[in-house]
Design an enzyme around this catalytic site. Structure first.
Site, PDB file in Angstrom:
ATOM      1  N   GLY A  19     -12.264  39.418 -13.762  1.00 52.99           N
ATOM      2  CA  GLY A  19     -11.748  38.522 -12.717  1.00 52.99           C
ATOM      3  C   GLY A  19     -11.110  37.305 -13.357  1.00 52.99           C
ATOM      4  O   GLY A  19     -11.808  36.488 -13.971  1.00 52.99           O
ATOM      5  N   ARG A  43      -6.351  41.693 -13.026  1.00 52.88           N
ATOM      6  CA  ARG A  43      -5.773  42.882 -12.376  1.00 52.88           C
ATOM      7  C   ARG A  43      -4.284  42.997 -12.653  1.00 52.88           C
ATOM      8  O   ARG A  43      -3.755  44.063 -12.827  1.00 52.88           O
ATOM      9  CB  ARG A  43      -5.993  42.806 -10.856  1.00 52.88           C
ATOM     10  CG  ARG A  43      -7.393  43.191 -10.443  1.00 52.88           C
ATOM     11  CD  ARG A  43      -7.465  43.379  -8.945  1.00 52.88           C
ATOM     12  NE  ARG A  43      -6.973  42.207  -8.204  1.00 52.88           N
ATOM     13  CZ  ARG A  43      -6.811  42.177  -6.899  1.00 52.88           C
ATOM     14  NH1 ARG A  43      -7.071  43.254  -6.184  1.00 52.88           N
ATOM     15  NH2 ARG A  43      -6.410  41.087  -6.280  1.00 52.88           N
ATOM     16  N   LYS A 117     -20.819  33.825  -5.533  1.00 55.18           N
ATOM     17  CA  LYS A 117     -21.685  33.069  -4.625  1.00 55.18           C
ATOM     18  C   LYS A 117     -21.516  33.529  -3.179  1.00 55.18           C
ATOM     19  O   LYS A 117     -21.221  32.723  -2.288  1.00 55.18           O
ATOM     20  CB  LYS A 117     -21.388  31.569  -4.748  1.00 55.18           C
ATOM     21  CG  LYS A 117     -21.786  30.991  -6.120  1.00 55.18           C
ATOM     22  CD  LYS A 117     -21.501  29.520  -6.211  1.00 55.18           C
ATOM     23  CE  LYS A 117     -21.964  28.949  -7.538  1.00 55.18           C
ATOM     24  NZ  LYS A 117     -21.548  27.540  -7.730  1.00 55.18           N
ATOM     25  N   GLY A 147     -24.682  26.929 -10.092  1.00 58.46           N
ATOM     26  CA  GLY A 147     -24.891  25.494 -10.299  1.00 58.46           C
ATOM     27  C   GLY A 147     -23.694  24.711  -9.780  1.00 58.46           C
ATOM     28  O   GLY A 147     -22.768  25.276  -9.200  1.00 58.46           O
ATOM     29  N   ALA A 151     -14.589  24.731 -10.829  1.00 53.55           N
ATOM     30  CA  ALA A 151     -13.904  25.297 -11.992  1.00 53.55           C
ATOM     31  C   ALA A 151     -12.992  24.294 -12.714  1.00 53.55           C
ATOM     32  O   ALA A 151     -13.091  24.143 -13.938  1.00 53.55           O
ATOM     33  CB  ALA A 151     -13.103  26.523 -11.552  1.00 53.55           C
ATOM     34  N   LYS A 202     -25.181  26.769  -0.004  1.00 54.28           N
ATOM     35  CA  LYS A 202     -24.488  25.471  -0.092  1.00 54.28           C
ATOM     36  C   LYS A 202     -23.043  25.606   0.387  1.00 54.28           C
ATOM     37  O   LYS A 202     -22.454  24.640   0.870  1.00 54.28           O
ATOM     38  CB  LYS A 202     -24.590  24.893  -1.497  1.00 54.28           C
ATOM     39  CG  LYS A 202     -23.893  25.687  -2.609  1.00 54.28           C
ATOM     40  CD  LYS A 202     -22.417  25.442  -2.753  1.00 54.28           C
ATOM     41  CE  LYS A 202     -21.769  26.474  -3.646  1.00 54.28           C
ATOM     42  NZ  LYS A 202     -20.325  26.304  -3.805  1.00 54.28           N
ATOM     43  N   ARG A 266     -13.125  24.955  -2.187  1.00 53.04           N
ATOM     44  CA  ARG A 266     -12.386  25.741  -1.206  1.00 53.04           C
ATOM     45  C   ARG A 266     -13.146  25.839   0.115  1.00 53.04           C
ATOM     46  O   ARG A 266     -12.553  25.878   1.191  1.00 53.04           O
ATOM     47  CB  ARG A 266     -12.064  27.146  -1.748  1.00 53.04           C
ATOM     48  CG  ARG A 266     -10.948  27.204  -2.776  1.00 53.04           C
ATOM     49  CD  ARG A 266     -11.418  26.978  -4.194  1.00 53.04           C
ATOM     50  NE  ARG A 266     -12.696  27.570  -4.511  1.00 53.04           N
ATOM     51  CZ  ARG A 266     -12.849  28.755  -5.081  1.00 53.04           C
ATOM     52  NH1 ARG A 266     -11.792  29.451  -5.395  1.00 53.04           N
ATOM     53  NH2 ARG A 266     -14.049  29.223  -5.365  1.00 53.04           N
ATOM     54  N   ASN A 267     -14.484  25.865   0.061  1.00 56.11           N
ATOM     55  CA  ASN A 267     -15.273  25.930   1.297  1.00 56.11           C
ATOM     56  C   ASN A 267     -15.119  24.640   2.094  1.00 56.11           C
ATOM     57  O   ASN A 267     -14.950  24.651   3.314  1.00 56.11           O
ATOM     58  CB  ASN A 267     -16.739  26.206   0.955  1.00 56.11           C
ATOM     59  CG  ASN A 267     -16.932  27.629   0.475  1.00 56.11           C
ATOM     60  OD1 ASN A 267     -16.793  28.572   1.253  1.00 56.11           O
ATOM     61  ND2 ASN A 267     -17.210  27.810  -0.800  1.00 56.11           N
TER      62      ASN A 267
HETATM   63  N1  LIG Z   1     -13.775  28.442  -8.442  1.00 59.57           N
HETATM   64  C1  LIG Z   1     -14.948  27.853  -8.625  1.00 59.57           C
HETATM   65  O1  LIG Z   1     -15.012  26.632  -8.816  1.00 59.57           O
HETATM   66  C2  LIG Z   1     -16.210  28.686  -8.624  1.00 59.57           C
HETATM   67  C3  LIG Z   1     -17.336  28.150  -9.252  1.00 59.57           C
HETATM   68  C4  LIG Z   1     -18.524  28.891  -9.248  1.00 59.57           C
HETATM   69  C5  LIG Z   1     -18.560  30.132  -8.634  1.00 59.57           C
HETATM   70  N2  LIG Z   1     -17.442  30.617  -8.046  1.00 59.57           N
HETATM   71  C6  LIG Z   1     -17.530  31.956  -7.453  1.00 59.57           C
HETATM   72  O2  LIG Z   1     -16.797  32.871  -8.269  1.00 59.57           O
HETATM   73  C7  LIG Z   1     -16.297  33.951  -7.465  1.00 59.57           C
HETATM   74  C8  LIG Z   1     -14.820  34.103  -7.728  1.00 59.57           C
HETATM   75  O3  LIG Z   1     -14.203  32.914  -7.309  1.00 59.57           O
HETATM   76  P1  LIG Z   1     -12.880  32.341  -7.928  1.00 59.57           P
HETATM   77  O4  LIG Z   1     -12.921  30.885  -7.674  1.00 59.57           O
HETATM   78  O5  LIG Z   1     -12.629  32.775  -9.309  1.00 59.57           O
HETATM   79  O6  LIG Z   1     -11.850  33.027  -6.917  1.00 59.57           O
HETATM   80  P2  LIG Z   1     -10.284  33.131  -7.069  1.00 59.57           P
HETATM   81  O7  LIG Z   1      -9.763  33.364  -5.712  1.00 59.57           O
HETATM   82  O8  LIG Z   1      -9.770  31.990  -7.864  1.00 59.57           O
HETATM   83  O9  LIG Z   1     -10.090  34.456  -7.952  1.00 59.57           O
HETATM   84  C9  LIG Z   1     -10.537  35.711  -7.539  1.00 59.57           C
HETATM   85  C10 LIG Z   1     -10.132  36.741  -8.593  1.00 59.57           C
HETATM   86  O10 LIG Z   1     -10.564  38.025  -8.116  1.00 59.57           O
HETATM   87  C11 LIG Z   1      -9.445  38.909  -8.143  1.00 59.57           C
HETATM   88  N3  LIG Z   1      -9.576  39.870  -7.041  1.00 59.57           N
HETATM   89  C12 LIG Z   1      -9.237  39.703  -5.739  1.00 59.57           C
HETATM   90  N4  LIG Z   1      -9.485  40.842  -5.061  1.00 59.57           N
HETATM   91  C13 LIG Z   1      -9.984  41.727  -5.948  1.00 59.57           C
HETATM   92  C14 LIG Z   1     -10.391  43.081  -5.872  1.00 59.57           C
HETATM   93  N5  LIG Z   1     -10.358  43.759  -4.710  1.00 59.57           N
HETATM   94  N6  LIG Z   1     -10.837  43.680  -6.993  1.00 59.57           N
HETATM   95  C15 LIG Z   1     -10.876  43.032  -8.164  1.00 59.57           C
HETATM   96  N7  LIG Z   1     -10.479  41.754  -8.314  1.00 59.57           N
HETATM   97  C16 LIG Z   1     -10.043  41.111  -7.216  1.00 59.57           C
HETATM   98  C17 LIG Z   1      -8.208  38.038  -7.985  1.00 59.57           C
HETATM   99  O11 LIG Z   1      -7.078  38.702  -8.510  1.00 59.57           O
HETATM  100  C18 LIG Z   1      -8.635  36.829  -8.822  1.00 59.57           C
HETATM  101  O12 LIG Z   1      -8.407  37.072 -10.182  1.00 59.57           O
HETATM  102  C19 LIG Z   1     -16.641  33.581  -6.008  1.00 59.57           C
HETATM  103  O13 LIG Z   1     -17.798  34.261  -5.625  1.00 59.57           O
HETATM  104  C20 LIG Z   1     -16.925  32.082  -6.073  1.00 59.57           C
HETATM  105  O14 LIG Z   1     -17.845  31.658  -5.092  1.00 59.57           O
HETATM  106  C21 LIG Z   1     -16.254  29.942  -8.023  1.00 59.57           C
HETATM  107  O1  LIG Z   2     -14.624  25.957  -4.390  1.00 62.99           O
HETATM  108  P1  LIG Z   2     -15.925  26.428  -3.799  1.00 62.99           P
HETATM  109  O2  LIG Z   2     -16.203  25.841  -2.466  1.00 62.99           O
HETATM  110  O3  LIG Z   2     -16.018  27.936  -3.846  1.00 62.99           O
HETATM  111  O4  LIG Z   2     -17.068  25.880  -4.751  1.00 62.99           O
HETATM  112  C1  LIG Z   2     -16.980  26.123  -6.114  1.00 62.99           C
HETATM  113  C2  LIG Z   2     -18.327  26.148  -6.763  1.00 62.99           C
HETATM  114  O5  LIG Z   2     -19.176  27.075  -6.169  1.00 62.99           O
HETATM  115  C3  LIG Z   2     -18.975  24.796  -6.851  1.00 62.99           C
HETATM  116  O6  LIG Z   2     -20.154  24.904  -7.585  1.00 62.99           O
END
Ligand SMILES: NC(=O)c1ccc[n+]([C@@H]2O[C@H](COP(=O)([O-])OP(=O)(O)OC[C@H]3O[C@@H](n4cnc5c(N)ncnc54)[C@H](O)[C@@H]3O)[C@@H](O)[C@H]2O)c1
Ligand SMILES: O=P(O)(O)OC[C@H](O)CO
Length: 376
Positions: A19, A43, A117, A147, A151, A202, A266-267
């Site tokens: 991812g 991807r 998450k 935590g 990002a 959260k 984003r939430n």
């Molecule tokens: N962004 C943050 O700050 C952050 C921090 C902690 C946890 N998270 C968690 O991490 C996870 C991913 O979030 P993100 O912020 O990287 O999202 P994002 O939207 O930035 O990226 C999602 C990624 O998944 C890929 N994707 C989408 N559909 C897909 C599919 N069907 N199969 C395979 N890959 C696919 C996309 O191409 C992209 O690379 C979420 O559960 C989020 O809650 C995000």
């Molecule tokens: O951008 P959000 O709302 O998915 O939050 C990102 C992380 O989960 C924060 O810890």
């Protein structure tokens, strides 16, 4: 008798991150900056090419330079083969459909770590449970990391901490060693349920905070919702077997503060749009990144009902999403079944059992210091 010498935990040589969105790319950077060689699965081949050729992921992390020991590929097998640890960071609702493709590349010792998450719609399962169902892997080789981890702040190398949790303390420690560097520190625990639910719940409170922000309410409203939100989160997670102290740690309170306070969330952003009067479908259209909370509301309410947990904040978020509650009427912390004044029930029962007490929190802090900071 000679004291047994514990072998030091060594940093893995090869790691895969699946991812290449904002969190997957940032986590790949954390691991690479920690010293491991990291291969990131994107991807889209053009994104993999950009990461390899100019060390940038301009769609998701504008202005961030990626380390040399991080490379990308659009071929899953190439990313996973030889990887001792595989971190997964894709939208929660897509996890199950990706697991089957991973099976052929999973080694007998590979550890799989969820960075996600959300809970799965339809089953209500946590991501580590979906992994356990979809891959031929023992629970002891599954871990989760969570935590206060926005990002972009971490990609800018702002000092941050997280929790790595696994049913096996050894696995959690091995992952935490990999996921620690000069700007990122991973603590460990074995409370997978609390750590995962903290990250899921959260998000829902952050949507509520976004809504009141969008409406234009101020700090008192938000502080009331955050405080009552932590009670809801703790009640829910404990009903499903979590340790209450996990919810007052980084994966609970820590992440709640970061997500509710930051416009990077984003939430929170999705909530703000709802509060400004956009409907659910418009909000989804405007979000070009993953806002997990929107998909988790229904399954969490379902799970709450099954264990008799009252979640007035999450319930009102779901009503705003459904268009049955005007955002300006959101005041979940004011709803009550009775006209009688009620005692404030916090996450503290004053007894140091079940729910946490101030004394309990202090005692735990001392215990952590004594245990060498194992628990966050
Ligand atoms: N962004 C943050 O700050 C952050 C921090 C902690 C946890 N998270 C968690 O991490 C996870 C991913 O979030 P993100 O912020 O990287 O999202 P994002 O939207 O930035 O990226 C999602 C990624 O998944 C890929 N994707 C989408 N559909 C897909 C599919 N069907 N199969 C395979 N890959 C696919 C996309 O191409 C992209 O690379 C979420 O559960 C989020 O809650 C995000
Ligand atoms: O951008 P959000 O709302 O998915 O939050 C990102 C992380 O989960 C924060 O810890």
């Amino acid at each position: 008798m000679a004291k047994a010498v514990k072998a030091p935990i060594v940093r893995p040589r090869r790691i895969a991150v699946l991812g290449a969105g904002s969190w997957g790319t940032t986590f790949a950077k954390i691991l690479a900056d920690g010293g491991s060689d990291v291969v990131l699965w994107a991807r889209r081949p053009e994104l993999a090419r950009e990461i390899n050729e100019v060390k940038r992921n301009s769609d998701y992390l504008e202005g961030i330079n990626l380390p040399r020991n991080l490379r990308a590929t659009s071929r899953l097998g190439e990313a996973m083969s030889g990887a001792e640890q595989v971190f997964v960071s894709i939208p929660s609702q897509t996890l199950r459909s990706n697991l089957e493709a991973m099976i052929p590349f999973l080694g007998p010792e590979t550890v799989v770590v969820s960075l996600m998450k959300g809970v799965e719609k339809g089953t209500g399962l946590r991501m580590s449970e979906v992994v356990a169902q979809g891959l031929p892997i023992e629970l002891e080789r599954i871990a989760v990391a969570s935590g206060p981890n926005l990002a972009l702040e971490i990609a800018r190398e702002q000092p941050t901490a997280a929790v790595v949790s696994s049913a096996s303390l050894e696995t959690a420690q091995a992952v935490a060693v990999a996921a620690t560097n000069r700007y990122f520190r991973s603590f460990v625990n074995t409370d997978v349920i609390g750590t995962e639910f903290g990250g899921v719940l959260k998000n829902l409170i952050a949507v509520a905070i976004g809504i009141v922000d969008g409406v234009g309410y101020g700090e008192n409203t938000k502080a009331s919702i955050i405080t009552r939100g932590l009670v809801e989160m703790t009640d829910f997670a404990v009903a499903y077997g979590a340790q209450p102290e996990t919810l007052s740690g980084l994966a609970g309170l820590g992440d709640l503060i970061a997500t509710c306070e930051s416009p990077l969330s984003r939430n929170n952003t999705a909530g703000r749009l709802l509060g400004q009067g956009y409907g659910f479908h418009d909000v989804v259209k405007q979000m070009n990144q993953t806002a997990e909370g929107l998909a988790s509301v229904a399954p969490i309410l379902h799970l709450a009902e099954a264990r008799g947990v009252d979640m007035p904040i999450v319930r009102q978020v779901s009503q705003v999403l459904a268009g049955t509650l005007d955002p300006k009427d959101i005041a979940p912390h004011l709803t009550t079944d009775s006209d009688e004044p009620q005692g404030e029930r916090t996450t503290d029962d004053g007894q140091g059992r079940g729910r946490t007490s101030v004394w309990g929190s202090l005692k735990r802090a001392f215990d952590q210091l004594r245990d060498g900071g194992r628990r966050p």
